[in-house]
Design a protein around this motif. Sequence first.
Motif, PDB file in Angstrom:
ATOM      1  N   ALA A   1       7.311   8.290  -4.052  1.00 26.39           N
ATOM      2  CA  ALA A   1       8.317   7.616  -4.894  1.00 26.39           C
ATOM      3  C   ALA A   1       8.311   6.169  -4.203  1.00 26.39           C
ATOM      4  N   GLY A   2       9.546   5.621  -4.001  1.00 27.32           N
ATOM      5  CA  GLY A   2       9.600   4.318  -3.394  1.00 27.32           C
ATOM      6  C   GLY A   2       8.859   4.031  -2.267  1.00 27.32           C
ATOM      7  N   GLY A   3       8.481   5.259  -1.476  1.00 24.50           N
ATOM      8  CA  GLY A   3       7.649   5.264  -0.365  1.00 24.50           C
ATOM      9  C   GLY A   3       6.400   4.976  -0.824  1.00 24.50           C
ATOM     10  N   LEU A   4       5.835   5.447  -1.879  1.00 21.07           N
ATOM     11  CA  LEU A   4       4.290   5.245  -2.295  1.00 21.07           C
ATOM     12  C   LEU A   4       4.366   3.846  -2.833  1.00 21.07           C
ATOM     13  N   THR A   5       5.444   3.348  -3.393  1.00 20.78           N
ATOM     14  CA  THR A   5       5.435   1.867  -3.952  1.00 20.78           C
ATOM     15  C   THR A   5       5.253   0.894  -2.784  1.00 20.78           C
ATOM     16  N   LEU A   6       5.970   1.420  -1.684  1.00 17.38           N
ATOM     17  CA  LEU A   6       5.774   0.175  -0.648  1.00 17.38           C
ATOM     18  C   LEU A   6       4.256   0.361   0.031  1.00 17.38           C
ATOM     19  N   ALA A   7       3.802   1.431   0.248  1.00 15.22           N
ATOM     20  CA  ALA A   7       2.380   1.722   0.640  1.00 15.22           C
ATOM     21  C   ALA A   7       1.565   0.859  -0.536  1.00 15.22           C
ATOM     22  N   LEU A   8       1.746   0.977  -1.954  1.00 17.51           N
ATOM     23  CA  LEU A   8       0.882   0.268  -2.627  1.00 17.51           C
ATOM     24  C   LEU A   8       0.815  -1.297  -2.635  1.00 17.51           C
ATOM     25  N   THR A   9       1.912  -1.781  -1.999  1.00 16.26           N
ATOM     26  CA  THR A   9       2.207  -3.556  -2.015  1.00 16.26           C
ATOM     27  C   THR A   9       0.930  -3.926  -0.985  1.00 16.26           C
ATOM     28  N   ALA A  10       0.243  -2.970   0.020  1.00 18.60           N
ATOM     29  CA  ALA A  10      -0.664  -3.414   1.065  1.00 18.60           C
ATOM     30  C   ALA A  10      -1.862  -3.686   0.412  1.00 18.60           C
TER      31      ALA A  10
END
Length: 274
Positions: A124-133
């Motif tokens: 969820a939001g954790g995947l979103t954070l990872a995808l900002t990299a």
Amino acid sequence: MSGDDLFDEYATVRWEDAAPNVVRLWLDRPDRMNAYDSQMCADLRAAIDRFDRDDTVRVLVLTGAGRGFCAGGDIGGDDPRLAAELAGQLGRAQNLKHDLHAVVRDLLALDKPVIAAVNGAAVAGGLTLALTADLRVAGESAKLGDTSSRVGLLPDEGGAWLFPRVMGHGAAYRMVALGEVYGAARARELGLVDEVVPDGELAQVALDLASAFAARSPLALRVAKRLLRDGATSTLEQSFSDAALAVMFVNTSEDAQEGLRAFREKRAPDFTGH
């Protein structure tokens, strides 16, 4: 107390000077699988701003303390503000607007390299954070996906924008609609991660990669990141024009001159960012 000491007082993230010119930023709520709350979002924004402003730090590695990267929003924690906001639709929207949306926006605006070292769950939001990299390295036991639909929620932390850009519409909609979570190998096939390594090697592999980035000209890397990011939505002619303007100051920089000298002298260059 010095100004730098204030940065050591984050409540939910941990700043580590992990290698020359490299900082490792830990999401640090391991008892909650690093699920974000309002405090973590505030801490992340402060740390991201510090990274952005400090020219001695060239690369950021984002990772999670304990057994997971980030389990998304803390919908079951003890943050009374978040609990109250989740109880109403307008409150939920305001929470997102002022908290994780701002974090995602700050991360995507960075022109320095960001590497995510994905340990355990990034959902969820954790995947979103990872995808900002810019690059994502995952341990072999990592789990990535979006579970929002399982509890009747939406990919509203930024996933609706990021997921299809990384996976394509069909794969993104299937993941969101069915609440799917993938192992690291499948996540790599879908483009969610760039490399999968043994869990015990994750931290070192990510740090080695960050150090390799840090050894390059920070000026060239920052401008290249902007050109690549803007090029994804610009015309070919606009990309040519942007590149022509960029080389006027990058190719005449001290770093470029140092790079040419080092090449002629058959030695490693010592880039300063000037």
